[in-house]
Write a protein that holds these residues in place. Sequence first.
Motif, PDB file in Angstrom:
ATOM      1  N   VAL A 185     -30.461  99.825 -46.232  1.00 49.26           N
ATOM      2  CA  VAL A 185     -29.254  99.069 -45.876  1.00 49.26           C
ATOM      3  C   VAL A 185     -28.671  98.439 -47.133  1.00 49.26           C
ATOM      4  CG1 VAL A 185     -28.309  97.235 -44.410  1.00 49.26           C
ATOM      5  CG2 VAL A 185     -30.289  98.556 -43.627  1.00 49.26           C
ATOM      6  N   ARG A 186     -27.368  98.595 -47.298  1.00 48.62           N
ATOM      7  CA  ARG A 186     -26.709  98.048 -48.497  1.00 48.62           C
ATOM      8  C   ARG A 186     -26.400  96.569 -48.326  1.00 48.62           C
ATOM      9  NH1 ARG A 186     -22.974 102.221 -51.514  1.00 48.62           N
ATOM     10  NH2 ARG A 186     -22.325 100.214 -52.355  1.00 48.62           N
ATOM     11  N   PRO A 187     -26.334  95.862 -49.434  1.00 47.52           N
ATOM     12  CA  PRO A 187     -26.205  94.398 -49.377  1.00 47.52           C
ATOM     13  C   PRO A 187     -24.942  93.892 -48.670  1.00 47.52           C
ATOM     14  CG  PRO A 187     -26.011  95.201 -51.634  1.00 47.52           C
ATOM     15  CD  PRO A 187     -26.484  96.346 -50.813  1.00 47.52           C
ATOM     16  N   VAL A 195     -16.978 102.381 -63.237  1.00 45.36           N
ATOM     17  CA  VAL A 195     -16.459 103.534 -63.976  1.00 45.36           C
ATOM     18  C   VAL A 195     -17.066 104.813 -63.392  1.00 45.36           C
ATOM     19  CG1 VAL A 195     -16.286 104.641 -66.240  1.00 45.36           C
ATOM     20  CG2 VAL A 195     -16.237 102.135 -66.063  1.00 45.36           C
ATOM     21  N   GLU A 196     -16.196 105.682 -62.886  1.00 46.52           N
ATOM     22  CA  GLU A 196     -16.683 106.874 -62.177  1.00 46.52           C
ATOM     23  C   GLU A 196     -16.415 108.170 -62.925  1.00 46.52           C
ATOM     24  OE1 GLU A 196     -14.998 106.535 -58.225  1.00 46.52           O
ATOM     25  OE2 GLU A 196     -16.570 105.119 -57.614  1.00 46.52           O
ATOM     26  N   THR A 197     -15.531 108.132 -63.919  1.00 45.83           N
ATOM     27  CA  THR A 197     -15.192 109.384 -64.626  1.00 45.83           C
ATOM     28  C   THR A 197     -15.158 109.168 -66.137  1.00 45.83           C
ATOM     29  OG1 THR A 197     -12.802 108.965 -64.674  1.00 45.83           O
ATOM     30  CG2 THR A 197     -13.682 110.070 -62.708  1.00 45.83           C
ATOM     31  N   GLY A 209     -21.144 101.944 -64.006  1.00 40.92           N
ATOM     32  CA  GLY A 209     -20.536 102.750 -62.949  1.00 40.92           C
ATOM     33  C   GLY A 209     -21.289 104.040 -62.713  1.00 40.92           C
ATOM     34  N   TYR A 210     -20.937 104.718 -61.619  1.00 40.23           N
ATOM     35  CA  TYR A 210     -21.647 105.934 -61.231  1.00 40.23           C
ATOM     36  C   TYR A 210     -21.600 106.987 -62.331  1.00 40.23           C
ATOM     37  CZ  TYR A 210     -21.609 104.085 -56.417  1.00 40.23           C
ATOM     38  OH  TYR A 210     -21.779 103.333 -55.289  1.00 40.23           O
ATOM     39  N   HIS A 211     -20.537 106.980 -63.133  1.00 41.10           N
ATOM     40  CA  HIS A 211     -20.437 107.948 -64.220  1.00 41.10           C
ATOM     41  C   HIS A 211     -21.629 107.850 -65.181  1.00 41.10           C
ATOM     42  CE1 HIS A 211     -18.790 110.544 -67.260  1.00 41.10           C
ATOM     43  NE2 HIS A 211     -18.738 109.580 -68.156  1.00 41.10           N
TER      44      HIS A 211
HETATM   45  P1  C2E Z   1     -21.421  93.587 -57.393  1.00 43.56           P
HETATM   46  O1  C2E Z   1     -22.313  92.541 -57.933  1.00 43.56           O
HETATM   47  O2  C2E Z   1     -20.023  93.609 -57.867  1.00 43.56           O
HETATM   48  O3  C2E Z   1     -22.170  94.956 -57.694  1.00 43.56           O
HETATM   49  C1  C2E Z   1     -21.517  96.157 -57.969  1.00 43.56           C
HETATM   50  C2  C2E Z   1     -21.461  97.035 -56.740  1.00 43.56           C
HETATM   51  O4  C2E Z   1     -20.677  98.180 -57.031  1.00 43.56           O
HETATM   52  C3  C2E Z   1     -22.817  97.581 -56.300  1.00 43.56           C
HETATM   53  O5  C2E Z   1     -22.776  97.750 -54.890  1.00 43.56           O
HETATM   54  C4  C2E Z   1     -22.859  98.923 -56.986  1.00 43.56           C
HETATM   55  O6  C2E Z   1     -23.737  99.841 -56.370  1.00 43.56           O
HETATM   56  C5  C2E Z   1     -21.434  99.348 -56.837  1.00 43.56           C
HETATM   57  N1  C2E Z   1     -21.011 100.298 -57.878  1.00 43.56           N
HETATM   58  C6  C2E Z   1     -21.440 100.390 -59.154  1.00 43.56           C
HETATM   59  N2  C2E Z   1     -20.823 101.372 -59.817  1.00 43.56           N
HETATM   60  C7  C2E Z   1     -19.970 101.941 -58.925  1.00 43.56           C
HETATM   61  C8  C2E Z   1     -19.045 103.049 -59.010  1.00 43.56           C
HETATM   62  O7  C2E Z   1     -18.881 103.690 -60.041  1.00 43.56           O
HETATM   63  N3  C2E Z   1     -18.337 103.326 -57.880  1.00 43.56           N
HETATM   64  C9  C2E Z   1     -18.497 102.629 -56.712  1.00 43.56           C
HETATM   65  N4  C2E Z   1     -17.761 103.002 -55.664  1.00 43.56           N
HETATM   66  N5  C2E Z   1     -19.357 101.605 -56.608  1.00 43.56           N
HETATM   67  C10 C2E Z   1     -20.084 101.256 -57.698  1.00 43.56           C
HETATM   68  P2  C2E Z   1     -23.951  97.255 -53.954  1.00 43.56           P
HETATM   69  O8  C2E Z   1     -25.275  97.473 -54.609  1.00 43.56           O
HETATM   70  O9  C2E Z   1     -23.713  97.834 -52.609  1.00 43.56           O
HETATM   71  O10 C2E Z   1     -23.716  95.696 -53.911  1.00 43.56           O
HETATM   72  C11 C2E Z   1     -22.555  95.156 -53.337  1.00 43.56           C
HETATM   73  C12 C2E Z   1     -22.445  93.673 -53.603  1.00 43.56           C
HETATM   74  O11 C2E Z   1     -23.489  92.965 -52.927  1.00 43.56           O
HETATM   75  C13 C2E Z   1     -22.605  93.303 -55.070  1.00 43.56           C
HETATM   76  O12 C2E Z   1     -21.388  93.516 -55.759  1.00 43.56           O
HETATM   77  C14 C2E Z   1     -22.982  91.845 -54.958  1.00 43.56           C
HETATM   78  O13 C2E Z   1     -21.845  91.048 -54.768  1.00 43.56           O
HETATM   79  C15 C2E Z   1     -23.809  91.831 -53.687  1.00 43.56           C
HETATM   80  N6  C2E Z   1     -25.238  91.839 -54.055  1.00 43.56           N
HETATM   81  C16 C2E Z   1     -26.035  92.875 -54.386  1.00 43.56           C
HETATM   82  N7  C2E Z   1     -27.281  92.463 -54.661  1.00 43.56           N
HETATM   83  C17 C2E Z   1     -27.277  91.110 -54.511  1.00 43.56           C
HETATM   84  C18 C2E Z   1     -28.274  90.080 -54.646  1.00 43.56           C
HETATM   85  O14 C2E Z   1     -29.431  90.325 -55.011  1.00 43.56           O
HETATM   86  N8  C2E Z   1     -27.882  88.800 -54.383  1.00 43.56           N
HETATM   87  C19 C2E Z   1     -26.595  88.502 -54.007  1.00 43.56           C
HETATM   88  N9  C2E Z   1     -26.292  87.217 -53.767  1.00 43.56           N
HETATM   89  N10 C2E Z   1     -25.647  89.432 -53.869  1.00 43.56           N
HETATM   90  C20 C2E Z   1     -25.980  90.728 -54.117  1.00 43.56           C
END
Ligand code: C2E
Length: 284
Positions: free
Chosen positions: A72-74, A240-242, A259-261
């Motif tokens: 499950v995503r955060p 950054v994806e590309t 980023g995913y790139h």
């Molecule tokens: P965030 O801190 O801005 O983390 C970046 C999010 O963008 C991450 O999603 C990451 O997987 C995603 N991401 C990175 N590169 C790319 C890309 O190239 N393309 C796309 N489409 N997405 C990319 P994730 O892991 O689902 O986390 C979402 C948010 O949840 C995070 O945004 C952060 O605000 C929160 N989060 C995650 N882990 C924690 C934690 O341990 N504690 C707290 N308080 N919040 C968390």
Amino acid sequence: EAKAQGKGRRVTYAPCLDQHSAEQARTAADLRVALDTGQLRLHYQPIVRLSDARTVAVEALVRWQHPERGMVRPDLFIPAAERTGLIVPVGQWVLTEACRQAARWRDELGPDGLEYVSVNVSPRQLREAGFAAQVQATLHSVGLHPRHLTVEVTETAVFDGGSGLEELHQLKRLGVNVALDDFGTGHSSLGLLRTCPVDLLKVDKSFVDNITDRGDRSVIAEALIGISDGLRLRAVAEGVETEAQAGVLRRLGYRYAQGYHFGRPMPAADLAAHVRAAHPATVG
Ligand code: C2E
Ligand code: MG
Ligand code: MG
Ligand code: MG
């Protein structure tokens, strides 16, 4: 409440609101169990230097390995955790686990391995009395120098009032680095950069997304690197994806990106392999 009104009685809900909060309460209860039974995981995403794509740091991102729902995503549970206060113990778990892993990597990968681990801290955690002291105790207990920890907070979290700003100043005094996450999307003003002890700006993905389109799409990304350089901060471009996006960012003067790139969030073991495999290829 519905039950208290007796069986067989039809209760009219304000459907969205009640269903939503009931769902959040259930999620929070499940999350408590998840925390206690070890269902939480950390994944680590590379933060790279744009000149050679070398991984210089990582961001820790929490995942919930749910027995039925899978990974499950955060975004699906952090809001509930925040609302119920469960984010405090969850956040403490994340902090300890990330710092312990960072200390391990300093041993495994050496001093040139990874500069820092970045940990997301939610508004509620930041405002919790004694947060900075807890960070200090955690660093001490795992043997990680404060300079190898970056705390990511959002503009809104700092602006929300309370003791957030004071906790950040304390973290700075300890030697921990502070990053403003999703920079440019919060409802703050640039004035925050004068009062907030910040080292690093994480430029939000939304300013990277259309950067290669024709027209003026890169204007904001360019303005933000200007501000960052002017204030002698570091900037990391998010999402950054590309390679085309990476190219534009380099041209604008960005030095770091994520980023995913360059790499998706991955388990600790994979990240170490990724760093080891990537470095010889990126020399020169
Ligand atoms: P965030 O801190 O801005 O983390 C970046 C999010 O963008 C991450 O999603 C990451 O997987 C995603 N991401 C990175 N590169 C790319 C890309 O190239 N393309 C796309 N489409 N997405 C990319 P994730 O892991 O689902 O986390 C979402 C948010 O949840 C995070 O945004 C952060 O605000 C929160 N989060 C995650 N882990 C924690 C934690 O341990 N504690 C707290 N308080 N919040 C968390
Ligand atoms: Mg973040
Ligand atoms: Mg971010
Ligand atoms: Mg973001």
